[in-house]
Each structure stands twice: as C-alpha cells, then as structure tokens.
Design a protein around this motif. Structure first.
Motif, PDB file in Angstrom:
ATOM      1  N   MET B   1      -5.678  42.829  65.517  1.00  7.91           N
ATOM      2  CA  MET B   1      -4.333  42.582  64.733  1.00  7.91           C
ATOM      3  C   MET B   1      -3.137  43.026  65.621  1.00  7.91           C
ATOM      4  N   LEU B   2      -3.103  44.469  66.076  1.00  6.24           N
ATOM      5  CA  LEU B   2      -2.152  44.785  66.802  1.00  6.24           C
ATOM      6  C   LEU B   2      -2.591  45.236  68.185  1.00  6.24           C
ATOM      7  N   SER B   3      -1.913  44.517  69.168  1.00  4.10           N
ATOM      8  CA  SER B   3      -2.516  44.686  70.437  1.00  4.10           C
ATOM      9  C   SER B   3      -1.227  45.164  71.385  1.00  4.10           C
ATOM     10  N   ILE B   4      -1.614  46.294  71.961  1.00  6.69           N
ATOM     11  CA  ILE B   4      -0.501  46.736  72.633  1.00  6.69           C
ATOM     12  C   ILE B   4      -1.038  47.054  74.156  1.00  6.69           C
ATOM     13  N   LYS B   5      -0.502  46.534  75.064  1.00  8.18           N
ATOM     14  CA  LYS B   5      -0.809  46.496  76.539  1.00  8.18           C
ATOM     15  C   LYS B   5       0.310  47.003  77.715  1.00  8.18           C
ATOM     16  N   ASN B   6      -0.102  48.308  78.195  1.00 12.73           N
ATOM     17  CA  ASN B   6       0.672  48.827  79.292  1.00 12.73           C
ATOM     18  C   ASN B   6       2.042  49.109  79.068  1.00 12.73           C
ATOM     19  N   VAL B  55      12.404  47.677  76.370  1.00 13.89           N
ATOM     20  CA  VAL B  55      10.981  47.349  76.858  1.00 13.89           C
ATOM     21  C   VAL B  55      11.042  46.895  78.181  1.00 13.89           C
ATOM     22  N   THR B  56      10.726  47.865  79.256  1.00 15.95           N
ATOM     23  CA  THR B  56      10.772  47.272  80.665  1.00 15.95           C
ATOM     24  C   THR B  56       9.493  46.761  81.117  1.00 15.95           C
ATOM     25  N   GLU B  57       8.247  47.095  80.568  1.00 19.03           N
ATOM     26  CA  GLU B  57       7.205  46.425  80.890  1.00 19.03           C
ATOM     27  C   GLU B  57       6.289  46.404  79.793  1.00 19.03           C
ATOM     28  N   GLY B  58       5.048  45.515  79.765  1.00 20.96           N
ATOM     29  CA  GLY B  58       4.043  45.423  79.057  1.00 20.96           C
ATOM     30  C   GLY B  58       4.156  44.632  77.625  1.00 20.96           C
ATOM     31  N   SER B  59       3.268  44.480  76.867  1.00 23.87           N
ATOM     32  CA  SER B  59       3.244  43.677  75.656  1.00 23.87           C
ATOM     33  C   SER B  59       2.891  44.236  74.324  1.00 23.87           C
ATOM     34  N   ALA B  60       3.282  43.935  73.066  1.00 25.28           N
ATOM     35  CA  ALA B  60       2.717  43.994  71.848  1.00 25.28           C
ATOM     36  C   ALA B  60       2.544  42.788  71.168  1.00 25.28           C
ATOM     37  N   THR B  61       1.599  42.560  70.395  1.00 30.11           N
ATOM     38  CA  THR B  61       1.436  41.327  69.874  1.00 30.11           C
ATOM     39  C   THR B  61       0.985  41.728  68.412  1.00 30.11           C
ATOM     40  N   LEU B  62       1.325  40.883  67.542  1.00 34.44           N
ATOM     41  CA  LEU B  62       0.829  41.061  65.997  1.00 34.44           C
ATOM     42  C   LEU B  62       0.169  39.604  65.615  1.00 34.44           C
ATOM     43  N   ASP B  63      -1.439  39.706  65.509  1.00 31.65           N
ATOM     44  CA  ASP B  63      -2.115  38.592  65.249  1.00 31.65           C
ATOM     45  C   ASP B  63      -1.714  37.418  66.467  1.00 31.65           C
TER      46      ASP B  63
END
Lengths: 439, 250
Positions: B1-6, B55-63
């Motif tokens: 559901m929530l995916s946070i990367k780097n 936010v300087t780098e990385g990602s966050a997605t919700l679904d």
C-alpha cells in the motif's frame, strides 16, 4: 491660502462647477437651502479636490481618483427600475420600511413607506422646501470643509428623513436602498435620522450597482437622543467601476447607544467617513466594519470618534481582506476632550493580505486631553498562517477553499456582531460570493 | 500500500531524512519508534505534503500513486491521513463547518457529490458519540478551547469520517493521560480494517500497549535502522535508544 494649488483647476473640478451652475436652479429647496448649497459649493471650490498633499487625504488622493465629473443622473426608465428590482432581491426577505432610490431618484413602486405609530419616514425633497432644509443639510459633526460632505450638501436632491418619537421602538427596520443602473452618472443621497429620547431603531443603508462607472456620494446624519439606541448597518456593493464617497455623522446624547457595521464589498474606490460625537455622559458606541477588495481597488475607512462627555465607551474594529493589487486605508482617531474623564476607547484595524501585491495602510491615532481614561489602539497587517492552511489542506480541502474558510473566520468576528439575522445572512452571503469568485 | 524507497528530504538545506525505506501492506499496523531528532515527524510531514520540506531523492507511492506529484489536499483525497502531534486551533471556523468542508472536498475530488447535510450530521453524531465528542465541541471554533485529549479525539473523529487508506499517527500519545489514551486507542482500533494501514509514530512504547503493531521499526538519523515484531518495542522501552543513536552516527 494656497495660491499654487488653486491656480490650476482639474478637469473634474471644472466640470463640477459647470454641472453645479446648470443644475442649481433645478435643485429642490427654499431660498435658505439655495444659500446653503451655494456656501457648500463655494467651500468646495475654494479647497478643490484634495490631493495627497492634504493630510486627511494623504492615502486616498481624490484628485487622482476622480479624473472627471459624471453628469447628474436623469430619471430611471422602466428597464432600470426592473434591473433595480432584481438587485434588491437579496433584501426581499427582510421585512422593513423600504425607501428605494434608483440613480438618486425615489421609486415608489420599489418602496414600502408604511411605518408603525411614532415612526415617521418621509422624503428629503419635501423637507428641503418646508423650512427644515438647512438643518438637514448641516450635520454639525463632520469636519468643516470636508469635500465629500460639501459636495453632498451642494448637489443632493433627495433622500430620507426618519424620526422616531421618544420612547418608541421601531418595530421594523428602516431600509434605504440606493441602486445605480445605467452607464455612468453621479448620484447623491442623504439620510437624516433622529431617534427621540429612549427610542430605538435599526437603519439599513445599502448601495447596489452591477455595472457602470458612477460617482456616488451619500451622507447619513444620525442624532441619537438621551437614552436612545440606534443600530446602523451599511452595505456598500457598488459596481467595480464606481467611485463611492460616504459619510456617517452621529451625535450621541447621554446614556445613548450606537451600534454600527459597514461592509465595503464594491466600488473601484470607496471612502467611508465615520464621525461620531459623544455629547452626553455615559454613552456607548460600537463601530465595526469589514471590507473585501481585489484587482486594483481602493478602500478607505476614515474614522474620528470624539469623546466630549464623561464615562463614554467606544469600540472600533475594522477588518479588511485584500487580494490582487488592492489597497486599504484605515485612518482612525479617538479624541478625548478635556474633562471627558472615565473615557474607555479601544480601536483595532486588521488587514489580511492574500497576495504579494496587496497593500494596507493603517494610521491609528489617539488624542487625549483628559487624565483619567483608558484608551488603546492596535493595527495588524498580515498574510494567512501557512501552518493553519496546511492543516486544512491535509484534510483534503484545496488551497483556495482553505483560504476562503480562513478569510470567513477572519471577517466573521465582526460580521457576527450584526444582530438582525436576515441582515447578517445578506452580509455573510456577500462575503462568501467574493470568496467564491476568487477561487 | 505504502512504498517508500531511499527517501531523502531536507528543511532549509539541512538533510533530515537520509535514505529511508518502508513497505506497508494493507491491514498492517507499523510502529516507528526512535529518539528525538531522528526525523519521525519530518517523515509524517513529508508524506502529508508540507511545503517547508524538500524531497531531494527517492520516492513514496500510495497504492502505486506517486505522492510527491500531488498537492497536500490531493494526497488526502487519495487516501492519506495525518493525525497531527499538535492539532492546530482555528478560531472562527466551527469544527462542524471544517468537518463538512473536508468530507465534501474529498467527495468532490473523487467525483462524488456533496453529502446532503442531514446525512452528514447523522454520520458525525454517530462517530462523535463513540469518541465522547459533544455537540457543543462541534459548534466551537476548530480545536479552540479543546484540551489536549479533546484535540486528539477530534483528530480520530476526522480520521473516522474521512475513511483514509493510510493513517499516519504522529505522536498521538503525547500529552494524553491514561484515560484519554484509551479512548483514542479504541478509536484507532475500531478503524483497523483489511484495506486500511497505519503508521504509528511514537517515542514511547505505552501507546503500543493499546494499539498492537504488526511491525516495529527503529528510526535514527533519518533512516530505519532496525525492524522487528512487537517485542522490539518492549526491548526499546527497557534499554532506551542510546545504542541506535551511536549505530546510525557511525
């Protein structure tokens, strides 16, 4: 004397002189009234339109704002009257004795002059010819030589005379509605109201216009006798090309009560002058207002509260929300005359800037010549709080809607003091309409 | 559901989050614990879309939806809810007016019409009763004159009305006495569902006695430095954060 300033007349000044010369013979009034008009116009001619070099007009340069003088409006035609009927729709639910002027002319079919016993509402044009005219054209409270007041006295052809007998509480509010219809003209109006000892009345004055580059000038003279109470709600919703000059001059007796609220929602440039004079001991005045302006509109509130009696209290609170390149001016002064001991005065002016280009000028003043008084003033100018906006947005409320909620909360504080529920709704709806138009 | 990367994020060029990874599945409750200054609250603000953070780098997605491509209000409409550590007071905006504006704004964003007022009122009354929120409180200015516990209960009420997919609770236990903690926890537990996930940020273990997490993470110096089961919370309570402050700094 200022020979340099008088040596060059502006186009507007010249046009006003020409209009006065040609209109003079046709203006209603007996010979004393005619003399009063001439004196008033001569005072205007001597001073001219004030520029920013005149201290009282420093922030509202009338000479620059008034480039020309519009002709005095003719009688409204059927189309204009129909338009006015539509413009008055928001007030339909307010049961009131209603006196409607379209382009400065009384329109009977849009009026309801019925009053309860002890309350009289008549037309000013009748008073001007029956011997009461000079008194009706001299308020005795506003500063001598004030240009807006002088021009009104010179040109005003009609208006309303209200009288509430001693001890009488007017069962319905008295609503004076001024509607401008047509392309461009000047219209003058005047309300002369007296509330007898122990009397009580709610006066409503509204100015409505949806298009047209008009010049409107209104004066309200209000005399509140000992132990009497008057509430006045003014709603200025002129067209966005109109120059609106308005003066409220109030004389309060002893143990009298004044409550007034002014909404400034329209006009290209508007100046609301409020002069309140405490002449009897133990009276109170609550003087409030709210304003909205966007684009390059200009809203001026100029206020002088003169405490010349013992133990009177006054509360002044004005709130303005500005967007675009709009500008607001607040000049407020509380004067405490020698001997006006136990005076309690508090004045606050607050402006909310919703854009980078908006500007608010506040000039609060206290002039105190008595030693046992409590007086204070404050002024704030600021933007909406980003933290609060984020809280609202984090709940899914979009930016503009979040701003609208916060502006509503900001002006709500003064709007909520309007006691008449229907009127409070009219003002609230107008505020909402302005906020919705922004989004 | 929530995916946070780097995830890297900074405030005024000062890096706070430094390569944070987090995966939360539907129905799960994740606790994030850590010392003061580890970046826990920053994580919640960055997810919710506060302007101050970059936010300087990385990602966050919700679904699968990129959160950073959305404005704060759009993230809320997409199903993200942040329960604030310090809910703000807005005098002049009645709590009820605010709730209605929020519910209807989200409905509009989803292409649904406004909820009719009687239906909305009924819904609020139902949810508010369970949280001990009186009609009088709903009429007052938003959070104005509310006690610390009342403010937190009001946050849970908003959560219950907005029915988000992902709830982030930022130090919801701070400033609560034990009774208030119970009411708030019961409110949260009532919202636990198969299709809803929670990220519970807390400094102390005591909230987790009431809201049992599936996964516990330790955060230090802007990253997740350890992940375990509910027992990890008890270990932290007993031993403190001293170990982690050193470890991340090294």
């Amino acid at each position: 004397m200022n020979a340099e300033v008088r040596s060059i007349r502006t186009a507007a000044e010249t046009a006003l002189s020409e209009i006065f010369a040609s209109a003079f013979a046709g203006l209603p009034g007996d010979s004393a009234v005619a003399e009063r008009r001439r004196t008033a116009f001569d005072a205007f001619k001597a001073a001219g339109l004030p520029s920013r070099r005149v201290e009282d007009w420093k922030y509202t340069d009338l000479r620059a704002l008034m480039r020309d003088a519009k002709p005095i409006a003719g009688a409204p035609d059927g189309v204009m009257i129909a338009a006015a009927r539509g413009a008055l729709a928001p007030y339909a639910a307010i049961d009131a004795t209603r006196v409607t002027f379209v382009n400065g002319r009384f329109v009977e079919e849009l009026s309801d002059l019925a009053t309860a016993e002890g309350v009289s509402v008549t037309l000013l044009k009748d008073a001007l010819v029956n011997g009461a005219g000079v008194e009706a054209l001299s308020d005795g409270v506003s500063p001598a030589g004030n240009v807006a007041v002088a021009l009104n006295a010179a040109f005003v052809a009609d208006g309303v005379v209200v009288s509430v007998a001693p001890g009488v509480t007017a069962s319905r509010p008295i609503h004076v509605a001024n509607v401008q219809a047509g392309s461009e003209h000047a219209a003058y109006g005047r309300v002369v109201a007296r509330v007898g000892e122990g009397g009580n009345v709610l006066l409503i004055e509204s100015h409505i216009g949806d298009a047209g580059a008009h010049q409107t000038n209104s004066v309200i003279m209000l005399d509140v006798a000992d132990g009497a109470r008057a509430e006045l709600v003014k709603i200025q919703d002129e067209s966005l090309d109109t120059l609106h000059l308005a003066t409220l001059a109030v004389r309060l007796g002893a143990k009298a009560e004044l409550k007034t609220f002014a909404l400034a929602a329209g006009a290209r440039a508007a100046r609301q002058q409020i002069y309140v004079s405490f002449t009897g001991d133990g009276s109170t005045a609550e003087i409030r207002g709210a304003g909205f302006a966007g684009a390059s509109r200009h809203l001026d509130t100029t206020l002088v509260v003169d405490h010349d009696a013992v133990g009177c209290s006054s509360r002044e609170h004005f709130k303005t929300a500005l967007d675009g390149e709009a500008r607001s001016v607040f000049q407020g002064k509380i004067v405490v005359k020698p001997g006006a001991q136990k005076t309690d005065g508090k004045m606050m002016a607050q402006a909310l800037l919703l854009s980078e280009g908006a500007e608010a000028d506040a000039k609060p003043e206290l002039e105190i010549f008595a030693d046992d008084v409590v007086c204070g003033h404050g002024a704030t100018v600021g933007a909406l709080d980003d933290e609060l906006l984020f809280y609202l947005k984090s709940r899914g409320i979009p930016q503009k809607e979040a701003e609208a909620l916060m502006v509503q909360a900001f002006v709500g504080e003064v709007i909520e003091t309007i006691e008449h529920e229907g009127l409070r709704e009219v003002v609230t709806d107008r505020a909402l309409a302005w906020l919705t138009a922004r989004t | 559901m929530l995916s946070i990367k780097n995830l890297h994020a900074s405030i005024e060029d000062k890096p706070i989050l430094r390569g944070l990874d987090l995966e939360v599945k539907p129905g799960e409750v994740h606790a994030i614990m850590g010392p003061n200054g580890s970046g826990k609250s920053t994580l919640s603000y960055v997810l919710a879309g506060k302007d101050d953070y970059e936010v300087t780098e990385g990602s966050a997605t919700l679904d699968g939806q990129d959160l950073f491509a959305l404005a704060a209000d759009e993230r809320a409409a997409a199903g993200l809810f942040l329960a604030f550590q310090y809910p703000l007071e807005i005098p002049g905006v009645a709590t009820m007016t605010f709730l209605k504006a929020a519910v209807n704004a989200q409905r509009r964003a989803r292409g649904e019409g406004d909820l009719p007022t009687p239906q909305f009122m009924k819904l609020v009354r139902e949810k508010a009763d369970g949280l001990g929120i009186s009609t009088d409180m709903l009429k007052r200015g938003l959070n104005v004159g509310f006690s610390g516990g009342e403010k937190k209960r009001n946050e849970i009420l908003q959560m219950a009305l907005l029915e988000p997919k992902l709830c982030v609770l930022d130090e919801t236990d701070s400033g609560l006495d034990i009774d208030a903690l119970k009411v708030v926890s019961e409110g949260v537990n009532a919202l636990r569902a198969q299709n809803r996930a929670f990220v519970v940020i807390t400094h102390y273990q005591r909230l987790l006695d009431h809201i049992t997490p599936d996964v516990v993470h330790v955060m230090a110096k802007g990253r997740i430095v350890r992940t375990g089961g509910p027992e990890l919370a008890h270990e932290l309570e007993a031993r403190g954060y001293a170990d982690y402050v050193g470890e991340a700094a090294a």
